[in-house]
Structure formats: C-alpha cells, structure tokens
Design a protein around this motif. Structure first.
Motif, short mmCIF file in Angstrom:
data_model
loop_
_atom_site.label_atom_id
_atom_site.label_comp_id
_atom_site.label_asym_id
_atom_site.label_seq_id
_atom_site.Cartn_x
_atom_site.Cartn_y
_atom_site.Cartn_z
N ARG A 132 0.83 -1.21 0.00
CA ARG A 132 0.00 0.00 0.00
C ARG A 132 0.86 1.26 0.00
O ARG A 132 0.63 2.20 -0.75
N GLY B 83 -10.06 -5.30 -0.31
CA GLY B 83 -10.12 -4.43 0.85
C GLY B 83 -11.53 -3.90 1.11
O GLY B 83 -12.42 -4.02 0.26
N LYS B 84 -11.70 -3.29 2.27
CA LYS B 84 -13.04 -2.93 2.74
C LYS B 84 -13.75 -1.91 1.82
O LYS B 84 -13.10 -1.11 1.16
N SER C 143 -15.02 -2.16 -0.98
CA SER C 143 -14.89 -2.25 -2.43
C SER C 143 -16.14 -2.88 -3.03
O SER C 143 -16.85 -3.62 -2.36
N PHE D 73 -7.33 -3.10 -3.26
CA PHE D 73 -7.32 -2.38 -1.99
C PHE D 73 -8.69 -1.78 -1.69
O PHE D 73 -9.67 -2.07 -2.38
N ASP D 74 -8.77 -0.93 -0.65
CA ASP D 74 -10.06 -0.44 -0.15
C ASP D 74 -10.76 0.49 -1.15
O ASP D 74 -10.10 1.18 -1.94
N ASN D 75 -12.08 0.52 -1.05
CA ASN D 75 -12.88 1.51 -1.79
C ASN D 75 -12.71 1.48 -3.30
O ASN D 75 -12.75 2.52 -3.94
N VAL D 76 -12.52 0.30 -3.83
CA VAL D 76 -12.33 0.18 -5.28
C VAL D 76 -13.66 -0.21 -5.91
O VAL D 76 -14.47 -0.90 -5.30
N LYS E 97 -6.01 1.72 -3.85
CA LYS E 97 -7.23 2.14 -3.16
C LYS E 97 -7.92 3.30 -3.88
O LYS E 97 -7.28 4.09 -4.56
N ASP E 98 -9.23 3.35 -3.73
CA ASP E 98 -10.07 4.39 -4.32
C ASP E 98 -10.10 4.39 -5.86
O ASP E 98 -10.62 5.33 -6.46
N SER E 99 -9.53 3.37 -6.47
CA SER E 99 -9.59 3.33 -7.94
C SER E 99 -10.98 2.90 -8.37
O SER E 99 -11.71 2.26 -7.61
#
Ligand SMILES: Nc1nc2c(ncn2[C@@H]2O[C@H](COP(=O)(O)OP(=O)(O)O)[C@@H](O)[C@H]2O)c(=O)[nH]1
Ligand SMILES: [Mg+2]
Lengths: 143, 240
Positions: A9, A75-76, A78, A92-95, A110-112
């Motif tokens: 990360r 990740g969380k 997503s 990762f998270d929020n994907v 993350k966030d992608s």
C-alpha cells in the motif's frame, strides 16, 4: 499478512515512482507464504464462487455470479460488479470494478474505479479512476 | 443479445431448464449448452494430461449430501497421509467445514465454494492446478458438491470417478440416479453398519449398480467402523 499488504500500500502511495517489480515480488511472496483459507465473513451480496485462498474486507459488495480466487484479497468497502472474475490479485479499499471484468495477476490501488465493462486485464498495477479501458492508468509487471 | 441476457440463458442451462426459453433464445441456449460441455471436456482432458505428466493419481468423489464422502476421505487419509503427498479439493456451495475436517488428517486441502452452481467443473480444478506446483503431490482427491445429479454433466479429468451412496438414502437410490453410475468406475455403498437396523436390501443396491454399468466395481463400506476401507484403497490402485 497485514504488514506485507501495508508495505505494498505504501509503495503504491509513492506517486513519483512506483517500483512495479518490487511490488510484484511482494505480492507473489504474499500469495505463496501467507495466503490460506477462506476469510469471507462480512461481504454483501449473493453466493459467489470462491476458490481459496480468498480474503474479503468489511462490507465488500459482490455482484451476481462473481468468481474469486485462487489468491484474492479485496479491501473494505470495495464493490465488485456482476460476472467479475479475479485471480491472483489484490484489490485495496474503496475500489469499484465494473461488470464482467476479468483481472489476473493485478493490483488495484485504493479508491480506484474501473467504470466500464468486459475486458480481460492481466499482469499490472491499476491506479485511479477510469471510464474506459483506454483511460486506465496501468503499470505493467515485467513477466 | 446483451451479455446479461446471454448469462441469464446460461443460468437456465445450469438449471437444466432450457425449456424456459423459446424461439431464438432457445437456439442460443442450446448452442451455449453445447459450448459449455465441449469446453469442459477439453479442459478435463488437459487436466488429465497434467496429472499424468506429474505422475499424480486422481479421484473424483461424488454422492449425495451426507452420504459420507468426507468421512471416507478422512478414513483413507488416516491410512495414506504418511505415504502419499495428498491434496484434497473440497467442493461445497458454501462454508469451509470439509476442508477443516480434512486438514486434521495431515493433508493439504483447498475449499471451493460453488455458490449457485451444483457441481464442480473442470474450470474450477484447472484454476487450482495451474496455480500449484504439481511436483509436490502424488495423489489428488476431489470431493464434489453433494449432489447425485449435476456432477454427471461435468467430468473433472481425474483417473477415476467414484459415486458414494449410503444405506440411509434408501435401497432405491441407485436405480433412481443411473447417470452417475453409468460414468463411474466405482460405486461405494456406505454406512453398511446401519443396514441391519434399517433392514435395507443391500443386494438389490449392488445389483442395480451392476445392471446400470456392468463394468462398475461395487463395494460396501463403513466410515464409522472402517469396514472395507482397505479394500477401497486397493480398488483405487493405491498402496496401503
Ligand atoms: N453410521 C455411519 N455414519 C456415517 C458413515 N459415514 C458417514 N457417517 C456420518 O454421516 C454424516 C455425513 O457424513 P459426511 O462425511 O459429512 O458426508 P458428505 O456430505 O457426503 O461429505 C456424518 O455425521 C458422518 O459421521 C458410516 O459409514 N456409518
Ligand atoms: Mg462432505
């Protein structure tokens, strides 16, 4: 496992220069030495197909007919679209991953979000938001 | 036709209900069914060649829910885990219950959850073996999803297919489910320890299996008492 994921990360967060081969080695090592079993207690969605090892963070949303594994971490928070297939990949998270996308040997930062459908994508790191496959910011692993 | 519609048709197929489609959709449904079957056979063939290349013996165990598939594998592991390097692949709709049971016997196990699908198929198995170093195994045992119907559509590329039924399923269970026995090498009638209490006509079950498939080997076992587990191992061509 948490530690190794954290290292990946952090390496991804380094915007200047991403060392793809280092990240790839870390990922493969993680799969080989630390991934084991099914850890899928808290997802939201239908009954998908899991081929272990699979790890799902809190409140991961899974669409219909998703196939995950072997070697998948999500990740969380997503969101995975209908008919998606993920193998040997870390999300990762929020994907957000659009419907019927097939990822193999990939890492998604993350966030992608992949706001499009269908393609097969292999052997790369994906960062950021994209509305089409051409938009996608990909850093390939040398294989 | 949109991708989503095609997938929906695929779902009808899985339910074996292409009768639910009509006209053009029905044609497509039939075409897709054929494609899926062909694809499964091609993959199963590849898997079988991989197993042969690495000198791995392989067994696909099918049978109804609760017939004793896992219990028999556990008994086999008690005898073989120290002699063979064994991988057990466990198929279930959900949970890791069976893989956890298997791991207590010093064998590696991988759980597959099939979700809405009622059988393992060659694709599932291929996904596992292409991510494994097959040099590490001598024997791969696959426990299919508990079901006496669906697995007959999908071969997995193993050397042997074994169908397990149990005394508690009633003496008609074999004649009612001929397909799997037609394509199996071995029929196991398990829970033989209960035959007397339930007054089951075991001879009828044995005869039914042989009538359906004259080449099938039939054996009665008890995973509870261990009866005939040695013989089963012998039938599998494994050394005790
Ligand atoms: N009496 C008796 N019980 C058995 C035998 N084999 C399995 N069982 C029991 O039947 C139940 C289902 O067995 P399991 O191995 O989970 O079946 P599976 O669903 O086919 O894998 C368990 O409670 C076992 O202990 C047997 O030979 N005799
Ligand atoms: Mg079982």
């Amino acid at each position: 496992m948490k530690e190794k994921l954290e290292i990946i990360r952090e390496l991804l967060a380094n915007n200047q220069e991403i060392d793809a081969s280092k990240i790839h080695i870390l990922m493969l090592d993680l799969f080989k030495t630390q991934f084991k079993g099914l850890h899928v207690e808290n997802y939201i969605g239908d009954y998908p197909t899991f081929i272990e090892p699979v790890y799902l963070g809190d409140k991961v949303k899974l669409g219909d007919d998703v196939l995950l594994g072997p070697n998948v971490y999500i990740g969380k928070n997503s969101e995975i679209g209908d008919y998606v297939q993920l193998t040997n990949s870390i999300i990762f998270d929020n994907v957000k991953i659009g419907a019927n996308i097939n990822l193999e040997n990939c890492i998604v930062a993350k966030d992608s979000s992949l706001n499009f459908n269908n393609p097969n994508i292999k052997n790369c790191i994906i960062i950021g938001k994209a509305d089409s496959e051409e938009d996608l910011k990909k850093i390939s692993f040398s294989i | 036709m949109s991708d989503k519609e095609e997938r929906e048709i695929q779902r009808f197929m899985e339910l074996d209900s292409n009768k639910l489609t009509k006209g053009k959709e029905r044609e497509l449904a039939i075409q897709i069914e054929e494609d899926i079957m062909n694809q499964n056979e091609v993959l199963a063939d590849q898997i079988n060649q991989e197993f042969k290349k690495y000198n791995i013996k392989s067994i696909d165990i099918v049978g109804a829910i609760g017939a004793g598939k896992t219990a028999i594998i556990e008994k086999i592991l008690e005898k073989l885990a120290s002699k063979y390097r064994i991988l057990v692949i466990c198929g279930d709709v959900t949970t890791r219950v069976d893989a956890n049971r298997i791991e207590k016997h010093n064998a590696e196990s991988i759980q597959i959850n099939t979700g809405r699908e009622c059988a393992l198929n060659a694709y599932h198995i291929n996904q596992i073996i292409k991510n494994k170093d097959l040099n590490n195994y001598d024997l791969i045992i696959i426990e299919n999803v508990g079901n006496l119907i669906c697995p007959s559509d999908f071969i997995l590329g193993t050397d042997k297919r074994v169908t397990i039924v149990s005394i508690t399923e009633g003496e008609w269970v074999i004649e009612k489910h001929p397909m799997l026995f037609k394509m199996s090498d071995v029929a196991v009638i398990n829970k033989i320890d209960l035959a007397e209490i339930l007054e089951t006509d075991v001879d009828k079950m044995i005869n039914d299996a042989k009538k359906i498939n004259p080449n099938i080997q039939v054996i009665t076992t008890s995973a509870k008492t261990g009866k005939n587990i040695d013989k089963l191992i012998e039938i599998f061509g494994l050394e005790n």
